[in-house]
Design an enzyme around this catalytic site. Structure first.
Site, PDB file in Angstrom:
ATOM      1  N   HIS A 250       6.497 -10.064 -19.710  1.00 20.40           N
ATOM      2  CA  HIS A 250       7.676 -10.178 -18.845  1.00 20.40           C
ATOM      3  C   HIS A 250       7.338 -10.884 -17.545  1.00 20.40           C
ATOM      4  CE1 HIS A 250       6.827  -6.677 -16.118  1.00 20.40           C
ATOM      5  NE2 HIS A 250       6.356  -6.087 -17.188  1.00 20.40           N
ATOM      6  N   ASP A 262       1.025  -6.321 -13.581  1.00 16.82           N
ATOM      7  CA  ASP A 262       2.258  -5.956 -14.309  1.00 16.82           C
ATOM      8  C   ASP A 262       3.406  -6.846 -13.889  1.00 16.82           C
ATOM      9  OD1 ASP A 262       4.265  -4.735 -15.684  1.00 16.82           O
ATOM     10  OD2 ASP A 262       4.312  -2.948 -14.428  1.00 16.82           O
ATOM     11  N   GLU A 294      12.625  -7.179 -17.254  1.00 14.87           N
ATOM     12  CA  GLU A 294      12.016  -6.082 -18.009  1.00 14.87           C
ATOM     13  C   GLU A 294      12.026  -4.811 -17.182  1.00 14.87           C
ATOM     14  OE1 GLU A 294       8.719  -3.506 -19.617  1.00 14.87           O
ATOM     15  OE2 GLU A 294       9.165  -4.214 -17.623  1.00 14.87           O
ATOM     16  N   GLU A 295      11.743  -4.968 -15.894  1.00 18.78           N
ATOM     17  CA  GLU A 295      11.643  -3.784 -15.033  1.00 18.78           C
ATOM     18  C   GLU A 295      12.998  -3.125 -14.790  1.00 18.78           C
ATOM     19  OE1 GLU A 295       8.891  -2.525 -14.513  1.00 18.78           O
ATOM     20  OE2 GLU A 295       7.312  -3.997 -14.167  1.00 18.78           O
ATOM     21  N   ASP A 329       1.685  -6.775 -21.877  1.00 15.55           N
ATOM     22  CA  ASP A 329       2.253  -6.248 -20.637  1.00 15.55           C
ATOM     23  C   ASP A 329       1.166  -5.414 -19.959  1.00 15.55           C
ATOM     24  OD1 ASP A 329       3.791  -5.251 -18.629  1.00 15.55           O
ATOM     25  OD2 ASP A 329       5.286  -4.305 -19.917  1.00 15.55           O
ATOM     26  N   HIS A 427       2.913  -0.663 -10.026  1.00 20.53           N
ATOM     27  CA  HIS A 427       4.224  -0.624  -9.362  1.00 20.53           C
ATOM     28  C   HIS A 427       4.110  -0.340  -7.869  1.00 20.53           C
ATOM     29  CE1 HIS A 427       6.865  -0.148 -13.219  1.00 20.53           C
ATOM     30  NE2 HIS A 427       6.102  -1.213 -13.219  1.00 20.53           N
TER      31      HIS A 427
HETATM   32 ZN   LIG Z   1       5.227  -4.268 -17.346  1.00 18.47          ZN
END
Ligand SMILES: [Zn+2]
Length: 502
Positions: A250, A262, A294-295, A329, A427
């Site tokens: 992504h 990520d 995606e998130e 990912d 994140h």
């Molecule tokens: Zn991811």
């Protein structure tokens, strides 16, 4: 137009033209050799630059993501080897400014995506929900007009936020049940109380204050609007279009950080292999995908499958042309494990469609041939492969881990630190170009090349998917209910900011 051989004579790397007799058929061995760390890191730096120039992130709906998408498309277009499409789709963008204090102290809270704005700053007494807030009965009459404090767990955040509103709460503060900050998504727009997430530590502090009648002040100001997002899809001009390998990662990050592991790592790993492949001919078509949003809940990949399987266009026959899907990912987590999706279900009793076992086995061989360990990774349905599994497409991929802690056994196998998150910056603002495991990044990108080299030539051992959309099995429904009730991101374990649903 100059030919490949002229470029070669001048020492310039040029794409293999489909009909060039001198261009060799791709082999895994040759393709792997062309994957270099310096190219991976240069690509990662590019993504870091996009984030730095746009408020520190590459999240859907913002300039950092748009720059990423445009750059990926340009890089692929200029090889001349691919047909490149930027596939647009419109989704509801949601973000907010939040602020919370209680008893005179400020506390860090995070917005729950799709939650509403508060009517200005709401100041009201705090109250605890009974149990875990998953049923109406957990919200007694005294909740009305108060800021209700609810523990994470057992049901989606959405359920808690709906229950809080139904009970007349002025706002909801959901606190984590494990270490770390808590943000996530309510999954969709709905009739909620203004809702934020916070850490276990803050939650416990708030609960302790309730007995002495502490008041809280909550402010939530949201933006919600439809924004256009893009998948970037690049398919080899050559190769059999009825037998297609699809692979991807992504292209977006969360709001909290630049997302260089990520999923900058997967994006750049896949892009680097795409560039290397231009030196060869392929027997089967290869389609590289960079999924948007995606998130926000794997929106790009699900949109793509809908555009292919007859829901929004295409037909089941289009889906059946996809012989395998490979997902990448997070492939350079700083305290990594070398995880391979458990396609045969041997580790977690949840297998992919027939042929996923072969894909897993082929990945395993790559590491075993180098004397390296690997561990199985559960298909939690929380990354983009979910859309492919749901459509019956044999799938696999690599995953080096997120916020889950490294076990002692894993530290023995892979080195690194036991008891520390596989990616402590998951994140978070620290998911930067400074925090990639270079060895895992190179190795896993070469592993991508290895599988691409194999399937670009033959899908032996991977049966063609049934040309009908796969009905969700009871097992899949159970997992979806557990992990995926709303829009979820993620990985082998519960996900962090901007993505978790429960
Ligand atoms: Zn991811």
């Amino acid at each position: 137009m100059r030919t490949a051989s002229l470029f070669a004579a001048a020492g310039v790397i040029a794409p293999a033209l489909c009909n060039s007799k001198r261009t060799p058929i791709v082999s895994s061995e040759q393709l792997v050799k062309l994957v270099k760390l310096e190219d991976l890191l240069a690509g990662s730096q590019k993504l870091q630059d996009f984030a730095d120039a746009h408020g520190g992130n590459r999240a859907f709906g913002g300039g950092g993501h748009n720059a990423t998408v445009d750059w990926l498309a340009e890089e692929l277009e200029k090889t001349g080897y691919y047909d490149v499409v930027k596939q647009p789709f419109v989704e509801l963008f949601s973000a907010a400014t939040v602020d919370f204090s209680a008893g005179g102290a400020d506390y860090k809270v995070e917005y729950m995506t799709y939650g509403p704005s508060s009517p200005g700053t709401v100041t009201a007494p705090l109250i605890a929900a009974n149990n875990i807030g998953c049923t109406a009965a957990d919200f007694p009459a005294e909740v009305t007009g108060k800021l209700v404090v609810i523990k994470r767990g057992e049901c989606p955040f959405q359920t808690k936020a709906l229950n809080a509103k139904a009970a007349g709460a002025a706002g909801a503060i959901i606190y984590n049940n494990i270490a770390g900050a808590l943000s996530g998504t309510l999954g969709a727009v709905g009739d909620y109380a203004p809702t934020v997430g916070t850490s276990l530590e803050v939650g416990e502090t708030l609960l302790a204050g309730i007995a002495s009648g502490v008041e809280g002040s909550l402010f939530v100001e949201t933006i919600q609007e439809n924004r256009t997002n893009y998948n970037v899809i690049a398919e080899t001009k050559g190769g059999d279009k009825n037998n297609v390998l699809v692979l991807g990662g992504h292209s977006d990050s969360v709001f909290a950080g630049p997302g260089i592991n990520d999923d900058g790592s997967g994006s750049i790993g896949v892009l680097t292999v795409a560039k290397a492949l231009t030196q060869f001919k392929v027997k089967n078509a290869v389609r590289f995908a960079f999924w948007g949003a995606e998130e926000f809940g794997k929106l790009g990949s699900f949109y793509y499958l809908k555009s292919l399987n007859g829901t929004l266009g295409g037909s089941a026959a289009e889906v059946a042309k996809i012989r395998a899907y490979l997902n990448f990912d997070m492939i350079a987590s700083p305290n990594y494990v070398l995880g391979i999706y458990d396609g045969d279900g041997s580790a977690f009793n949840f297998s992919g469609p027939a042929g996923s076992n072969t894909i897993e086995r082929d990945f395993e061989e790559f590491y075993e041939n180098r004397g390296l360990p690997h561990v199985p990774s559960l298909f939690t349905l929380r990354s983009d492969y979910a859309a492919f599994l749901e459509n019956g497409i044999p799938s696999g991929g690599l995953f080096t881990g997120a916020e889950e802690l490294k076990t002692a056994e894993e530290a023995q196998l892979f080195g690194g630190e036991a008891g520390v998150a596989l990616d402590a910056n998951y994140h978070q603002p620290g998911d930067t170009v400074e925090n990639l495991a270079h060895d895992a990044y190179l190795l896993n990108s070469q592993s991508i090349a290895n599988s691409v080299g194999k399937y670009a030539v033959s899908f032996e051992g991977i049966p063609r998917a049934n040309a009908t959309i796969r009905k969700r099995s009871a097992e899949m429904s159970r997992l979806l209910a557990r992990f995926d009730t709303g829009h979820a991101h993620s990985h082998g374990a519960p996900c962090g900011a901007g993505s978790v649903v429960m």
